[in-house]
Design a protein around this motif. Structure first.
Motif, PDB file in Angstrom:
ATOM      1  N   SER A  41       0.851  -1.185   0.000  1.00  8.98           N
ATOM      2  CA  SER A  41       0.000   0.000   0.000  1.00  8.98           C
ATOM      3  C   SER A  41       0.885   1.233   0.000  1.00  8.98           C
ATOM      4  O   SER A  41       2.077   1.156   0.285  1.00  8.98           O
ATOM      5  CB  SER A  41      -0.927   0.004   1.217  1.00  8.98           C
ATOM      6  OG  SER A  41      -0.169   0.024   2.407  1.00  8.98           O
ATOM      7  N   GLN A  47      -3.271   3.897   0.125  1.00  8.49           N
ATOM      8  CA  GLN A  47      -3.967   3.269  -1.008  1.00  8.49           C
ATOM      9  C   GLN A  47      -3.463   1.842  -1.203  1.00  8.49           C
ATOM     10  O   GLN A  47      -2.271   1.615  -1.300  1.00  8.49           O
ATOM     11  CB  GLN A  47      -3.733   4.077  -2.288  1.00  8.49           C
ATOM     12  CG  GLN A  47      -4.240   3.415  -3.551  1.00  8.49           C
ATOM     13  CD  GLN A  47      -5.740   3.307  -3.611  1.00  8.49           C
ATOM     14  OE1 GLN A  47      -6.435   4.246  -3.257  1.00  8.49           O
ATOM     15  NE2 GLN A  47      -6.247   2.174  -4.046  1.00  8.49           N
ATOM     16  N   ASN A  48      -4.378   0.889  -1.248  1.00  6.35           N
ATOM     17  CA  ASN A  48      -4.033  -0.510  -1.472  1.00  6.35           C
ATOM     18  C   ASN A  48      -3.599  -0.677  -2.928  1.00  6.35           C
ATOM     19  O   ASN A  48      -4.350  -0.355  -3.836  1.00  6.35           O
ATOM     20  CB  ASN A  48      -5.241  -1.393  -1.166  1.00  6.35           C
ATOM     21  CG  ASN A  48      -4.945  -2.862  -1.322  1.00  6.35           C
ATOM     22  OD1 ASN A  48      -3.808  -3.268  -1.531  1.00  6.35           O
ATOM     23  ND2 ASN A  48      -5.981  -3.668  -1.218  1.00  6.35           N
ATOM     24  N   TYR A  49      -2.398  -1.198  -3.146  1.00  2.38           N
ATOM     25  CA  TYR A  49      -1.875  -1.361  -4.501  1.00  2.38           C
ATOM     26  C   TYR A  49      -2.311  -2.674  -5.155  1.00  2.38           C
ATOM     27  O   TYR A  49      -2.071  -2.876  -6.334  1.00  2.38           O
ATOM     28  CB  TYR A  49      -0.355  -1.278  -4.511  1.00  2.38           C
ATOM     29  CG  TYR A  49       0.197   0.113  -4.303  1.00  2.38           C
ATOM     30  CD1 TYR A  49      -0.543   1.246  -4.631  1.00  2.38           C
ATOM     31  CD2 TYR A  49       1.457   0.289  -3.791  1.00  2.38           C
ATOM     32  CE1 TYR A  49      -0.029   2.510  -4.448  1.00  2.38           C
ATOM     33  CE2 TYR A  49       1.985   1.562  -3.605  1.00  2.38           C
ATOM     34  CZ  TYR A  49       1.225   2.660  -3.938  1.00  2.38           C
ATOM     35  OH  TYR A  49       1.746   3.920  -3.760  1.00  2.38           O
TER      36      TYR A  49
END
Length: 133
Positions: A41, A47-49
């Motif tokens: 992230s 933000q979660n990748y």
């Protein structure tokens, strides 16, 4: 290049949401041992990748487009415009494409996630408000 654009995030290895945190762990695509290592992230906004399993399968099509564009533009430049032999082009192009693989891999993933995650200029100030995108 203007911050806040998709191109900024793609070119400078930045989070598509906040455009501050790094997307890949290493800066260089040519660090062979770690060229594919991504943060799970964003270290800045959270933000979660990897929003779902298999998310980056579609990035293979983007990578394929990079290869096709490279091959076609090389053919036009070297064979059609400069008169090189097709075999000479092939001999030079194959090692070049192998060398460019880590770069195309990373670019394709950044292009792919940028298609789905919008830029949010306030994301860095409230990092834990990430939805499951």
């Amino acid at each position: 290049m203007v911050k806040g654009t998709k191109l900024y995030s793609i070119v400078f290895n930045k989070c598509p949401r906040c455009q501050q945190g790094d997307f890949f762990v290493t800066k260089s695509a040519f660090n062979i041992r770690n060229f594919d290592k991504m943060h799970t992230s964003c270290p800045v906004c959270g933000q979660n990748y990897t929003p779902e399993p298999g998310f980056y399968t579609g990035s293979m099509y983007v990578s394929y487009a990079f290869y096709v564009a490279t091959i076609v533009s090389s053919f036009v430049l070297f064979v059609a415009m400069l008169g090189f032999d097709e075999i000479d082009l092939l001999i030079g192009l194959i090692p070049a494409l192998i060398i460019l693989t880590p770069l195309f891999f990373r670019l394709a993933r950044r292009v792919w996630i940028n298609m789905f995650v919008p830029y949010d200029p306030t994301a860095a100030s409230h990092p834990h408000s990430v939805s499951g995108r």
